[in-house]
Design a protein around this motif. Structure first.
Motif, PDB file in Angstrom:
ATOM      1  N   GLU A   1       0.827  -1.208   0.000  1.00  0.00           N
ATOM      2  CA  GLU A   1       0.000   0.000   0.000  1.00  0.00           C
ATOM      3  C   GLU A   1       0.860   1.256   0.000  1.00  0.00           C
ATOM      4  N   ARG A   2       1.956   1.216   0.733  1.00  0.00           N
ATOM      5  CA  ARG A   2       2.798   2.401   0.883  1.00  0.00           C
ATOM      6  C   ARG A   2       3.786   2.558  -0.274  1.00  0.00           C
ATOM      7  N   ASP A   3       4.269   1.434  -0.792  1.00  0.00           N
ATOM      8  CA  ASP A   3       5.242   1.467  -1.884  1.00  0.00           C
ATOM      9  C   ASP A   3       4.987   0.278  -2.805  1.00  0.00           C
ATOM     10  N   PRO A   4       4.099   0.427  -3.778  1.00  0.00           N
ATOM     11  CA  PRO A   4       3.721  -0.698  -4.642  1.00  0.00           C
ATOM     12  C   PRO A   4       4.884  -1.317  -5.413  1.00  0.00           C
ATOM     13  N   ASN A   5       5.954  -0.555  -5.619  1.00  0.00           N
ATOM     14  CA  ASN A   5       7.084  -1.078  -6.386  1.00  0.00           C
ATOM     15  C   ASN A   5       8.062  -1.895  -5.547  1.00  0.00           C
ATOM     16  N   GLN A   6       7.905  -1.858  -4.238  1.00  0.00           N
ATOM     17  CA  GLN A   6       8.805  -2.607  -3.370  1.00  0.00           C
ATOM     18  C   GLN A   6       8.428  -4.088  -3.422  1.00  0.00           C
ATOM     19  N   PHE A   7       9.413  -4.932  -3.686  1.00  0.00           N
ATOM     20  CA  PHE A   7       9.139  -6.368  -3.706  1.00  0.00           C
ATOM     21  C   PHE A   7       8.837  -6.855  -2.290  1.00  0.00           C
ATOM     22  N   THR A   8       7.850  -7.730  -2.172  1.00  0.00           N
ATOM     23  CA  THR A   8       7.556  -8.351  -0.882  1.00  0.00           C
ATOM     24  C   THR A   8       7.741  -9.858  -0.981  1.00  0.00           C
ATOM     25  N   LYS A   9       8.107 -10.413   0.140  1.00  0.00           N
ATOM     26  CA  LYS A   9       8.500 -11.822   0.186  1.00  0.00           C
ATOM     27  C   LYS A   9       8.072 -12.398   1.533  1.00  0.00           C
ATOM     28  N   SER A  10       7.686 -13.653   1.543  1.00  0.00           N
ATOM     29  CA  SER A  10       7.343 -14.297   2.807  1.00  0.00           C
ATOM     30  C   SER A  10       7.610 -15.788   2.702  1.00  0.00           C
TER      31      SER A  10
ATOM     32  N   MET B   1      -1.498 -14.701   1.210  1.00  0.00           N
ATOM     33  CA  MET B   1      -0.326 -13.928   0.782  1.00  0.00           C
ATOM     34  C   MET B   1      -0.592 -13.192  -0.527  1.00  0.00           C
ATOM     35  N   ARG B   2      -1.223 -13.867  -1.455  1.00  0.00           N
ATOM     36  CA  ARG B   2      -1.498 -13.218  -2.736  1.00  0.00           C
ATOM     37  C   ARG B   2      -2.492 -12.065  -2.551  1.00  0.00           C
ATOM     38  N   SER B   3      -3.444 -12.231  -1.646  1.00  0.00           N
ATOM     39  CA  SER B   3      -4.379 -11.135  -1.363  1.00  0.00           C
ATOM     40  C   SER B   3      -3.647  -9.927  -0.793  1.00  0.00           C
ATOM     41  N   ALA B   4      -2.531 -10.181  -0.102  1.00  0.00           N
ATOM     42  CA  ALA B   4      -1.717  -9.099   0.457  1.00  0.00           C
ATOM     43  C   ALA B   4      -0.679  -8.590  -0.543  1.00  0.00           C
ATOM     44  N   GLY B   5      -0.656  -9.168  -1.738  1.00  0.00           N
ATOM     45  CA  GLY B   5       0.245  -8.698  -2.781  1.00  0.00           C
ATOM     46  C   GLY B   5       1.659  -9.241  -2.709  1.00  0.00           C
ATOM     47  N   VAL B   6       1.873 -10.327  -1.974  1.00  0.00           N
ATOM     48  CA  VAL B   6       3.223 -10.876  -1.834  1.00  0.00           C
ATOM     49  C   VAL B   6       3.720 -11.393  -3.183  1.00  0.00           C
ATOM     50  N   ASP B   7       4.964 -11.022  -3.518  1.00  0.00           N
ATOM     51  CA  ASP B   7       5.546 -11.375  -4.812  1.00  0.00           C
ATOM     52  C   ASP B   7       6.273 -12.715  -4.805  1.00  0.00           C
ATOM     53  N   PHE B   8       6.921 -13.031  -3.700  1.00  0.00           N
ATOM     54  CA  PHE B   8       7.875 -14.139  -3.669  1.00  0.00           C
ATOM     55  C   PHE B   8       7.585 -15.006  -2.448  1.00  0.00           C
ATOM     56  N   LEU B   9       7.386 -16.284  -2.681  1.00  0.00           N
ATOM     57  CA  LEU B   9       7.101 -17.242  -1.608  1.00  0.00           C
ATOM     58  C   LEU B   9       8.243 -18.246  -1.487  1.00  0.00           C
ATOM     59  N   THR B  10       8.693 -18.481  -0.257  1.00  0.00           N
ATOM     60  CA  THR B  10       9.653 -19.556   0.007  1.00  0.00           C
ATOM     61  C   THR B  10       8.995 -20.586   0.921  1.00  0.00           C
ATOM     62  N   ILE B  11       9.266 -21.853   0.643  1.00  0.00           N
ATOM     63  CA  ILE B  11       8.753 -22.947   1.472  1.00  0.00           C
ATOM     64  C   ILE B  11       9.894 -23.921   1.724  1.00  0.00           C
ATOM     65  N   GLY B  12      10.155 -24.216   2.995  1.00  0.00           N
ATOM     66  CA  GLY B  12      11.228 -25.141   3.344  1.00  0.00           C
ATOM     67  C   GLY B  12      10.819 -26.084   4.459  1.00  0.00           C
ATOM     68  N   GLN B  13      11.598 -27.124   4.637  1.00  0.00           N
ATOM     69  CA  GLN B  13      11.340 -28.117   5.674  1.00  0.00           C
ATOM     70  C   GLN B  13      11.748 -27.594   7.046  1.00  0.00           C
ATOM     71  N   TYR B  14      10.875 -27.725   8.027  1.00  0.00           N
ATOM     72  CA  TYR B  14      11.242 -27.412   9.408  1.00  0.00           C
ATOM     73  C   TYR B  14      12.192 -28.483   9.930  1.00  0.00           C
ATOM     74  N   LEU B  15      13.282 -28.037  10.563  1.00  0.00           N
ATOM     75  CA  LEU B  15      14.239 -28.940  11.194  1.00  0.00           C
ATOM     76  C   LEU B  15      14.325 -28.592  12.676  1.00  0.00           C
TER      77      LEU B  15
END
Length: 321
Positions: A213-222, A242-256
């Motif tokens: 909302e504040r900076d649409p050009n800033q990449f977001t990641k979660s 996440m997509r509803s919040a506009g997140v661009d990049f998603l990472t998914i990893g195994q919990y250790l």
């Protein structure tokens, strides 16, 4: 004389709040989780730079399995504001307790290390600092500014705490214009009380939304950890959130599981399941997705930033054509 290291005492010192919990079984890792022990000349050079500048890295504090690979490329994720977190998440190996005062020289030291390593892309994260009026937002801003002054061409990715109940803190960090603003949701809403009790799922989601909302050009990641007992349907719902919040990049990893006192691994998600998650996430509109057993927020961050920019440009070209 033989000196025995009391690992139980070490664990108690790092995580005093977990010591009354019953021990849980640490599951044997499957073959696809195994990594080589860290070492080598470049690894040692990176380690020396970190120590010389009195820096803390999440690579060490969180026991990241990729430290050998990353440090051998002179890639290190700086963890600012000390080595002690005010939260007590049941998945995290970072020390918990009452933190020390901020090191006012730290932003300059981080910038110096970035310049010495010759980093084209750097990831800056932090512990949670609920004890500070702004949650450490001004320290993030000072660190970003110091890096920009020392190495103007270095792109900056930040992995922030949630700044819960810290009015104006997130806005200050957003206005410092990092190239990537990352805040991990970590797990599905149902598991927050047991896995991330000091946080609130929708507050974290709202933080990511406020960046756009504040900076649409800033990449977001979660990012998400899997293997904690979540269902596939719950993971897909988080993707939608996440997509509803506009997140661009998603990472998914195994919990250790770091120690027997931490949350147990429910299961090891197979590489094929990670591939399926990546396919599903891309179909939902993320610009890029990194999903694998050893995926971590800052793993291959520089390469991923290049992919992220290319994906946005490609999508804009497609829309414009």
């Amino acid at each position: 004389m033989v000196t025995l290291i009391d690992t139980q005492a070490q664990r108690a010192a790092r995580h005093p709040e977990k010591q009354k919990r019953p021990d849980s079984v640490v599951m044997r890792k499957p073959e696809w989780i195994r990594v080589r022990a860290p070492g080598g000349e470049v690894y040692e050079q990176t380690r020396a730079i970190v120590k010389e500048n009195r820096l803390v890295t999440v690579c060490e504090e969180a026991g990241c399995p990729n430290i050998g690979e990353c440090w051998s490329k002179k890639h290190a994720t700086m963890m600012i504001m000390g080595d002690t977190c005010t939260r007590a998440c049941s998945f995290c190996n970072v020390k918990t307790g009452k933190p020390n005062a901020l090191d006012r020289e730290e932003p300059a030291n981080v910038a110096k290390a970035v310049a010495t390593m010759g980093l084209e892309h750097v990831v800056i994260t932090s512990v949670d600092r609920d004890d500070l009026d702004d949650g450490g937002a001004s320290h993030f801003v000072e660190t970003i500014q110091a890096i920009r002054a020392a190495t103007p061409n270095t792109t900056i990715e930040i992995l922030t705490p949630d700044f819960l109940r810290k009015a104006g803190a997130a806005e200050a960090v957003i206005d410092a214009k990092p190239d990537v603003f990352n805040h991990n949701l970590e797990t599905v809403p149902r598991l927050y009380l047991s896995i991330r009790p000091g946080a609130r799922y929708y507050a974290s989601l709202r933080l990511l939304e406020r960046v756009k909302e504040r900076d649409p050009n800033q990449f977001t990641k979660s990012g998400l950890m899997v293997g904690l007992g979540e269902s596939k349907e719950e993971v897909m719902q988080v993707m939608d959130d996440m997509r509803s919040a506009g997140v661009d990049f998603l990472t998914i990893g195994q919990y250790l599981q770091p120690t027997r006192k931490h949350a147990p691994v429910d299961r090891f998600v197979t590489p094929q399941e990670f591939e399926a998650y990546e396919t599903i996430a891309l179909s939902k509109g993320f610009l890029i997705v990194s999903a694998s057993p050893l995926t971590r927020s800052s793993h291959h961050a520089g390469e991923d930033f290049a992919r992220l920019k290319a994906a946005r440009e490609s999508r804009q070209d497609h829309i414009g054509s």
